[in-house]
Design an enzyme around this catalytic site. Structure first.
Site, PDB file in Angstrom:
ATOM      1  N   LYS A 101       0.969  -1.087  -0.098  1.00  0.00           N
ATOM      2  CA  LYS A 101      -0.002   0.025   0.018  1.00  0.00           C
ATOM      3  C   LYS A 101       0.899   1.308   0.146  1.00  0.00           C
ATOM      4  O   LYS A 101       0.830   2.136  -0.684  1.00  0.00           O
ATOM      5  CB  LYS A 101      -0.910  -0.021   1.268  1.00  0.00           C
ATOM      6  CG  LYS A 101      -1.446   1.599   1.539  1.00  0.00           C
ATOM      7  CD  LYS A 101      -2.428   1.442   2.644  1.00  0.00           C
ATOM      8  CE  LYS A 101      -1.661   1.807   3.864  1.00  0.00           C
ATOM      9  NZ  LYS A 101      -1.394   2.935   4.341  1.00  0.00           N
ATOM     10  N   ASN A 102       1.878   1.227   0.878  1.00  0.00           N
ATOM     11  CA  ASN A 102       2.770   2.446   0.697  1.00  0.00           C
ATOM     12  C   ASN A 102       3.704   2.616   0.012  1.00  0.00           C
ATOM     13  O   ASN A 102       4.247   3.712   0.004  1.00  0.00           O
ATOM     14  CB  ASN A 102       3.258   2.443   2.452  1.00  0.00           C
ATOM     15  CG  ASN A 102       2.264   2.852   3.363  1.00  0.00           C
ATOM     16  OD1 ASN A 102       1.158   2.951   3.072  1.00  0.00           O
ATOM     17  ND2 ASN A 102       2.485   2.579   4.647  1.00  0.00           N
TER      18      ASN A 102
ATOM     19  N   ARG B  36      -5.002  10.773   3.922  1.00  0.00           N
ATOM     20  CA  ARG B  36      -4.157  11.762   4.095  1.00  0.00           C
ATOM     21  C   ARG B  36      -3.033  11.761   2.988  1.00  0.00           C
ATOM     22  O   ARG B  36      -2.320  12.977   2.705  1.00  0.00           O
ATOM     23  CB  ARG B  36      -3.551  11.878   5.291  1.00  0.00           C
ATOM     24  CG  ARG B  36      -3.038  10.615   5.894  1.00  0.00           C
ATOM     25  CD  ARG B  36      -2.491  11.017   7.388  1.00  0.00           C
ATOM     26  NE  ARG B  36      -1.600  11.708   7.766  1.00  0.00           N
ATOM     27  CZ  ARG B  36      -1.873  12.958   7.952  1.00  0.00           C
ATOM     28  NH1 ARG B  36      -2.985  13.327   8.312  1.00  0.00           N
ATOM     29  NH2 ARG B  36      -1.154  13.993   8.002  1.00  0.00           N
TER      30      ARG B  36
ATOM     31  N   CYS C 232      -5.204  12.498  12.397  1.00  0.00           N
ATOM     32  CA  CYS C 232      -6.018  11.203  12.344  1.00  0.00           C
ATOM     33  C   CYS C 232      -5.824  10.653  13.665  1.00  0.00           C
ATOM     34  O   CYS C 232      -5.245  11.077  14.847  1.00  0.00           O
ATOM     35  CB  CYS C 232      -5.264  10.497  11.514  1.00  0.00           C
ATOM     36  SG  CYS C 232      -3.963   9.557  11.781  1.00  0.00           S
TER      37      CYS C 232
ATOM     38  N   ARG D 256      -0.094  14.505  12.923  1.00  0.00           N
ATOM     39  CA  ARG D 256       0.528  14.484  11.769  1.00  0.00           C
ATOM     40  C   ARG D 256       0.678  15.465  10.905  1.00  0.00           C
ATOM     41  O   ARG D 256       0.010  15.730   9.627  1.00  0.00           O
ATOM     42  CB  ARG D 256      -0.296  13.132  11.106  1.00  0.00           C
ATOM     43  CG  ARG D 256      -0.053  11.883  11.644  1.00  0.00           C
ATOM     44  CD  ARG D 256      -0.860  10.582  11.242  1.00  0.00           C
ATOM     45  NE  ARG D 256       0.012  10.249  10.023  1.00  0.00           N
ATOM     46  CZ  ARG D 256      -0.333   9.369   9.225  1.00  0.00           C
ATOM     47  NH1 ARG D 256      -1.511   8.578   9.478  1.00  0.00           N
ATOM     48  NH2 ARG D 256       0.359   8.635   8.218  1.00  0.00           N
TER      49      ARG D 256
ATOM     50  N   ASP E   4       4.175   0.659  12.226  1.00  0.00           N
ATOM     51  CA  ASP E   4       3.215  -0.091  11.496  1.00  0.00           C
ATOM     52  C   ASP E   4       2.890  -1.285  11.880  1.00  0.00           C
ATOM     53  O   ASP E   4       1.950  -2.105  11.728  1.00  0.00           O
ATOM     54  CB  ASP E   4       3.036   0.011  10.198  1.00  0.00           C
ATOM     55  CG  ASP E   4       3.044   1.488   9.586  1.00  0.00           C
ATOM     56  OD1 ASP E   4       3.152   1.650   8.582  1.00  0.00           O
ATOM     57  OD2 ASP E   4       2.542   2.394  10.527  1.00  0.00           O
TER      58      ASP E   4
ATOM     59  N   ARG F  78      -8.639  -0.510   4.350  1.00  0.00           N
ATOM     60  CA  ARG F  78      -7.844   0.332   3.859  1.00  0.00           C
ATOM     61  C   ARG F  78      -6.445  -0.230   3.513  1.00  0.00           C
ATOM     62  O   ARG F  78      -5.884   0.456   2.650  1.00  0.00           O
ATOM     63  CB  ARG F  78      -7.561   1.718   5.074  1.00  0.00           C
ATOM     64  CG  ARG F  78      -8.833   2.346   5.057  1.00  0.00           C
ATOM     65  CD  ARG F  78      -8.478   3.723   5.859  1.00  0.00           C
ATOM     66  NE  ARG F  78      -7.543   4.240   5.105  1.00  0.00           N
ATOM     67  CZ  ARG F  78      -7.118   5.472   5.602  1.00  0.00           C
ATOM     68  NH1 ARG F  78      -7.566   6.212   6.728  1.00  0.00           N
ATOM     69  NH2 ARG F  78      -6.207   6.009   5.028  1.00  0.00           N
TER      70      ARG F  78
END
Ligand code: EPZ
Length: 419
Positions: free
Chosen positions: A22-23, A92, A116, A121, A304, A396
Site C-alpha cells: 500500500k505504502n 491523508r 488522524c 501528523r 506499523d 484500507r
C-alpha cells in the site's frame, strides 16, 4: 459497516501470498502526475486507499483504469489542479499530489489533511521543502495553495525523518531546475521503490534508501511500467498471526530482506522464520518469549507493526516493554486488547505488557488501520468469539485479510452490514 467474527483457537497452516505494498503504491500513483503517456503498474493491492488515490487522480482529469491488480494511469491531460477536502480527508497521503501538480502545472490547491487517530501528523516539512524549492505557499480555508513557474533545486534537511515528506519532495525535485539534496531522508523500502519508478520515468536520482538523496532535475518525464514491491507490514502481520496460533505457514512473495528488524524480534520470541524455496517458512512456538521493542524509522522496528506485536506480547511468558517513538497516540488498540483480558499499562509513550495465559473473545471496535489488525490477530488466539466492528479501517490497508486467514484454517467470517 461490515463486521468480522472470529472463533479463536485454530492453528494457521498452509500457504498465502503477500499482496503489493500500500505504502509503495500511493506515492507511485501520485508520481504518474509527473509524466506524459500511459503508465502501467502491476501487483497493485485491492484496497480502499488505492480506490481513494485513484479517485483523486480521476478528479484531476487523469485517465485511470484498474483491473486484477494492474493499473493503467495516463496523466497526459491534467484538466484540474484541485484535490478536494472530501477526498483528502479520507486518505491523508492524497497530499502527495501537491508537489507533482506544482512541478507539472505550476499551481495546485489541495485540502490540508486533518489529523488522524494516531496523531496530529502535520505536513510542515512537506511545505517547508516546497517553499525551499521556490513554491509560493498559502494556507487558505483549509487548503494549501501552491504555485511556482518552475521549482528550483534546493538543499533540504528534515528535522524529523518523514516517509511521505521524503517521497513528496523527491517527486517535486525530479522536474525542478537544478539539483536538490535531501538530508535526513527516510530510507524505507517504499521510498526506494518510488525512486526506482521515477528513474524508469527518466528522473536522475542517487542515494534512495540512504539518508542522503540527490535529485538532478530534468525537463520532462515519460511513462513507465513497474511491479509494486510486496507489503512488508502485511507480511509481518501474517507472521504475528502464525506466532499467536502456533501456526506453520509459508508466505509467497514475502519481502524477507526488507524485514530484518521485524524478523529479528519475532525470532527472539521463539518463532522460526527462514527462506524456503521462493517463499518464507514461518513457524510459531509453543511458548512466546517476552521481548522489548522500540519503534524507529527504517531500518528499525516499524511503527506499523507495533500494535500487532503488542498482541503477541500479551500472550508471552513474562513482561515486555514497547516504546512508540514515531506517533504520539498510537496505543488506541490497548483499551480494546484490555477488554479481551490483556494486562497492559501505559506510561507516556511506553506500554508495559504482562503476558497472560489466554485472551477471551469479545466485541471490540477498530479505530485505525493497524489497531484493527492487532484485534484480528488477537481474535485468532482468543478463547471464544471475537466480533470486530468498523472493519472499513482494516480494508484500507489489507487485501481480503479475512479470506487469507480463512484460507489458512482460521475460523473467521465477514458479516456484511445488511446481514
Ligand atoms: C508513513 O506515514 C506511512 N504512510 C505510515 O503508515 C507510517 O506509519 C509512517 O510513514 C511512519 O513509518 C504512508 O506511507 C502512506 P512520517 P507519514 O511523515 O509519511 C512527523 C499505515 O499504517 N512529521 O514518516 O505520514 C509525524 O507527525 C500508515 O500504513 C512532522 O512533524 O509518516 C510523525 O511523528 C500509518 N512533520 C513523524 O514525523 C511533517 O511534515 C513520522 O511521520 C511530516 C511528519
Amino acid at each position: 459497516m461490515d463486521r468480522i467474527v472470529i472463533r479463536g483457537g485454530e492453528r494457521l497452516i498452509g500457504e498465502v501470498k503477500v499482496s503489493g505494498s500500500k505504502n509503495a503504491s500511493l506515492p507511485i500513483f501520485a508520481a504518474s502526475l509527473l509524466t506524459e503517456g500511459e503508465n502501467l503498474f502491476h501487483n497493485v493491492p485491492k484496497l480502499r486507499d488505492i480506490l481513494t488515490i485513484a479517485r483523486v487522480l480521476k478528479n484531476l482529469g487523469v485517465k485511470v483504469q484498474g483491473e486484477n491488480g494492474a493499473y493503467r494511469i495516463d496523466a497526459t491531460e491534467v484538466s484540474n489542479n484541485e484535490a478536494p477536502y472530501d477526498l483528502v480527508k479520507t486518505m491523508r497521503a492524497s497530499i502527495l499530489v501537491l508537489g507533482p501538480l506544482v512541478a507539472r502545472m505550476r499551481k495546485a490547491r489541495v485540502s490540508l489533511p486533518g489529523g488522524c487517530a494516531i496523531g496530529a501528523r502535520p505536513i510542515n516539512l512537506h511545505l517547508m521543502g516546497l517553499e525551499a524549492m521556490g513554491a509560493k505557499i498559502d494556507l487558505r480555508s483549509g487548503y494549501v495553495e501552491a504555485k511556482a513557474d518552475r521549482l528550483k533545486g534546493a538543499d533540504i534537511s528534515f528535522d524529523t525523518t518523514t516517509v511521505t515528506g521524503t517521497e513528496h519532495l523527491m517527486m517535486a525535485a525530479t522536474l525542478a531546475k537544478g539539483k536538490t539534496v535531501l538530508q535526513n531522508a527516510a530510507m524505507e523500502p517504499e521510498v526506494v521503490d518510488l525512486a526506482s519508478v521515477l528513474k524508469k520515468m527518466g528522473a536522475k536520482i542517487e542515494g534512495a534508501g540512504t539518508s542522503l538523496i540527490e535529485i538532478e532535475g530534468v525537463e520532462s518525464l515519460h511513462a513507465a511500467e513497474h511491479t509494486i514491491i510486496p507489503d512488508r507490514i502485511e507480511a509481518g502481520t501474517l507472521m504475528v498471526a502464525a506466532g499467536l496460533t502456533r501456526g506453520n505457514i509459508k508466505l509467497q512473495r514475502c519481502p524477507f530482506h526488507n524485514m530484518e528488524a521485524v524478523i529479528h524480534k519475532l525470532r527472539e520470541t521463539g518463532m522460526e522464520i527462514d527462506p524456503e524455496g521462493e517463499g518464507v517458512r514461518v513457524i510459531g512456538s509453543r511458548r512466546i518469549r517476552s521481548v522489548d521493542v522500540k519503534t524507529q524509522p527504517y531500518p528499525g522496528f516499524p511503527t506499523d507493526m507495533q500494535a500487532q506485536f503488542m498482541t503477541l506480547m500479551s500472550l508471552s511468558r513474562g513482561l515486555s516493554i514497547i516504546t512508540e517513538t514515531i506517533f504520539e497516540n498510537r496505543f488506541i488498540h490497548v483499551n480494546e486488547l484490555q477488554r479481551m483480558g490483556a494486562d497492559i499499562r501505559i506510561q507516556g509513550n511506553t506500554a508495559i505488557i504482562q503476558g497472560v495465559e489466554s485472551l477471551s473473545g469479545a466485541q471490540v471496535m477498530a479505530t485505525d488501520l493497524r489497531a484493527s489488525a492487532s484485534l484480528v490477530v488477537a481474535g485468532l488466539a482468543a478463547e471464544g468469539v471475537t466480533e470486530i466492528s468498523r472493519v472499513y479501517h482494516l480494508d484500507r490497508g489489507y487485501e481480503e485479510l479475512d479470506k487469507k486467514l480463512a484460507g489458512l484454517g482460521a475460523n473467521i467470517k465477514r458479516v456484511k452490514e445488511e446481514d
